[in-house]
Design an enzyme around this catalytic site. Structure first.
Site, PDB file in Angstrom:
ATOM      1  N   GLU A  28     -13.252 -47.155  -6.111  1.00  0.00           N
ATOM      2  CA  GLU A  28     -11.594 -47.662  -4.938  1.00  0.00           C
ATOM      3  C   GLU A  28     -11.067 -48.089  -3.932  1.00  0.00           C
ATOM      4  OE1 GLU A  28     -10.326 -43.567  -5.786  1.00  0.00           O
ATOM      5  OE2 GLU A  28     -11.013 -42.847  -3.572  1.00  0.00           O
ATOM      6  N   HIS A  56      -6.356 -39.096  -2.663  1.00  0.00           N
ATOM      7  CA  HIS A  56      -7.841 -39.410  -1.717  1.00  0.00           C
ATOM      8  C   HIS A  56      -7.731 -39.437  -0.081  1.00  0.00           C
ATOM      9  CE1 HIS A  56     -10.411 -39.922  -5.995  1.00  0.00           C
ATOM     10  NE2 HIS A  56     -10.646 -38.289  -5.650  1.00  0.00           N
TER      11      HIS A  56
END
Lengths: 391, 292
Positions: free
Chosen positions: B209, B247
């Site tokens: 990511e 995150h």
């Protein structure tokens, strides 16, 4: 978490980092009074917002008289300050900081961040003070001295000596610089900062280092042990929907599109946005309702998404693991029942008990709920509906 | 074969008697993981889930011979829990806890390295060698034994990918959730090196990511040294700059760490990068046509 410059400077003082004398106010009538008590013949009137690039946007002005201080204070307080970091919509100025002038001999940049690749905090020192550090890094990286600090051992004096000689500083100035840098490192680790930046750091004609600007960003995960920092939080500088979501353990980021998204898990939530874009749509938001989606979090998620008037359709994308899809489906129905949503909702459920879950949703007979068992198919449907196409 | 964990792993749970610890330890036991005990200070000598509770990791290791620890403690004591596990001689430390201050993780990781322990996570779903040991919070029923190695920064995307792989008729040797924090114990390269040596792993699926450059480092490693087919997906192509996407580590800082640069680096290394996680099944079919 971000704080204002004036707050960062308060913390600097606690760690023995010298700053110019200054006063914060939110009242233009008090500006010249503040300047008077600071003394001297030149002042800076600085807008306090949580974004950089204030000078270029007209949010930092020099005053050579108390009358000028007053004029600038009136102009800046209440203005909508647009900078490279605020985005085109800008940020209203609610507070200003009046600061005494400093006799500048040299300007530097000093900052500390976590270098994720090196897995160490790195202090960056550069002779290019006042410049955008990203620009310096891109155009002349050799002008940035990087001092890696092993967190198990801390900042060592020789590291600053090395950097000081590289910058061509006098040995007395290097001694001063070490005291300054040590304070910065102690603040960085002591308060769990993720970014500390002083740009410019100035060396005065009297041979003192002073932080002319101050920026601190804190590690949100460490706020539990720093009440003094938490107290500095200024909610008026934050996106209200993001703050509201945070209270419920959801993470939300507003975007500009019209397809609202509700997803479990950050990675899948980003993927959902990407796929919406890939099939020709624009996501309205990032929303992660957490690994364990429940009726309560889903309901809160709907509420937050619906506060955005751009949203034409909601795409719910949930992968059921230990929390089975059938339970999630019931949770979604419960949440929809409670919020009275009247726009189409595309629900894609996959994972444990997905077929049963889709059956539950179909049986509910709500014409606004359209089901799908594939991510790309669900996203396509959502985008079509948002564009005013068939359901 | 598999990497790091398997039916021989002896696992203890730190934060054993807490809500999360209890729920997930139970799930792991039902899956067949050899959970040999747990640690909750102050509850030493008690029994929980038919296993012994110890006051310290050291006590637990001394009595059970545990070599793996699964951590569910609150974020404020996460760093210390990792250090305690390494101190007690645990070799594989799987930290599920989300929200540990990054400076704590940094120190704990360095300490674990000094002790020769491997940290997985934090802020991760854990590690699973299907049909042998599930050491984490992933839904075990999604996974089947097989020859695809899976490495992922994201929890639900791991399950999504595993589901696609299994639906396409393949299985997984070991799946490691490496976590989405800024500093993580086991990186893509670390996991790739282990999969390289594992004979049963024939291909690897990598899920990354935005944020940081671990995917780019992985691409360089794959180009130079990795000899098995790799497929990848990178989340966050539409993520705005400077915003944290759930995150702690998923943030594009001053134009660095974008999905585009990661995808480019991986493609340049010969990795098949796809736009949607649904493609893994198709890609694997193509990849395995010759081998199977």
């Amino acid at each position: 978490m971000k704080i204002h410059e004036y707050q960062a400077k308060e913390l600097f003082v606690r760690y023995g980092i010298p700053v110019p004398p200054g006063k914060m106010t939110d009242n233009p009538e008090q500006a010249s009074e503040a300047a008077k008590s600071i003394g001297g013949g030149i002042w800076a009137v600085k807008a306090q917002i949580h974004a950089g690039g204030r000078g270029k946007g007209g949010g930092v002005r020099l005053a050579k008289s108390l009358t000028e201080v007053n004029e600038h204070a009136k102009a800046i307080l209440g203005m909508n300050l647009v900078t490279a970091q605020t985005g085109p919509e800008g940020q209203p100025v609610r507070k200003i900081y009046i600061e005494g002038g400093v006799d500048i001999a040299r300007e530097f940049y000093l900052g500390m961040i976590l270098d994720r690749s090196a897995e160490m905090p790195v202090m960056m020192l550069s002779s290019e003070g006042g410049m955008e550090i990203e620009k310096v890094a891109a155009e002349s990286p050799e002008k940035i001295i990087k001092i890696y600090v092993d967190p198990l051992f801390g900042l060592k004096k020789f590291q600053i000596l090395e950097a000081g000689y590289k910058l061509g500083l006098h040995k007395d100035d290097i001694k001063e610089l070490y005291v300054f840098a040590k304070g910065l490192y102690d603040l960085y680790t002591g308060l769990d900062a993720s970014i500390v930046e002083i740009n410019p750091l100035v060396l005065t004609k009297e041979g003192r280092f002073i932080a002319l600007d101050a920026k601190i960003v804190f590690d949100d995960n460490a706020l539990f042990r720093h009440n003094e920092v938490v107290e500095m939080r200024d909610f008026s500088e934050e996106e209200p929907a993001e703050t509201e979501a945070g209270k419920y353990g959801l993470s939300y980021v507003k975007l500009d599109g019209n397809v609202g998204c509700m997803v479990n898990g950050a990675g899948l939530a980003m993927t959902t946005m990407d796929v919406i874009k890939l099939v020709g749509g624009e996501p309205a938001n990032f929303l992660d309702v957490g690994g364990n989606a429940s009726a309560k979090t889903v309901a809160k998620g709907f509420e937050i998404i619906l506060n955005d008037p751009n949203v034409k359709v909601i795409f719910v994308n949930i992968f059921g693991g230990i929390v089975r899809c059938d339970r999630i489906a019931n949770g979604i129905l419960e949440a929809i029942g409670g919020t009275g949503i009247n726009i189409p909702i595309i629900v894609r459920l996959d994972g444990t008990n997905a077929p049963e879950a889709l059956e539950i949703l179909k049986k509910a007979g709500n014409p606004n709920i359209i089901t799908s068992d594939r991510l790309s198919a669900g996203a396509k449907l959502a985008v079509q509906v948002a564009a005013g196409g068939e359901k | 074969m598999s990497i790091l964990v398997g039916s021989g792993s002896k696992v203890i749970v730190q934060g054993f008697t807490g809500k999360e610890g209890t729920f997930h330890a139970q799930q792991c036991i039902e899956y067949g993981t050899n959970i040999v005990g747990g640690v909750t200070p102050g509850k030493g000598g008690e029994h929980h889930l038919d296993r012994k509770v110890f006051n310290t990791v050291k006590d637990a290791v001394a009595e059970t011979g545990a070599d793996v620890s699964l951590i569910f403690v609150p974020p404020s004591s996460g760093g210390e829990a990792i250090i305690e596990a390494a101190y007690a001689g645990i070799k594989i430390i799987v930290c599920i806890t989300e929200g540990i201050p990054v400076l704590d993780v940094l120190k704990a990781k360095k300490y674990a390295e000094m002790k020769g322990a491997r940290l997985i996570g934090p802020n991760c779903p854990g590690i699973i060698t299907p049909e042998e040991a599930k050491i984490g919070i992933m839904p075990g029923n999604i996974f089947r034994k097989g020859r695809v190695g899976l490495i992922s920064k994201s929890g639900t995307l791991t399950y999504e990918a595993a589901n696609q792989i299994v639906k396409a008729g393949f299985g997984i040797s070991t799946a490691i959730g490496i976590g989405g924090d800024q500093i993580i114990g086991t990186t893509f390269i670390d996991a790739l090196k282990l999969f390289k040596e594992d004979d049963k792993t024939k291909a690897v699926v990598l899920i990354g990511e935005i944020g940081g450059d671990l995917e780019i480092q992985a691409a360089e490693y794959i180009k130079k040294e990795f000899n098995k087919p790799v497929m990848a997906f990178i989340a966050g192509q539409t993520a705005p700059k400077g915003k944290r996407m759930g995150h702690a580590g998923a943030i594009i800082a001053s134009s660095k760490g974008t999905a585009e640069e990661k995808i480019k680096a991986l493609r340049n290394a010969g990795v098949a990068v796809c736009d949607i996680p649904e493609c893994f099944g198709e890609l694997l079919k193509k990849e395995f046509e010759g081998i199977a």
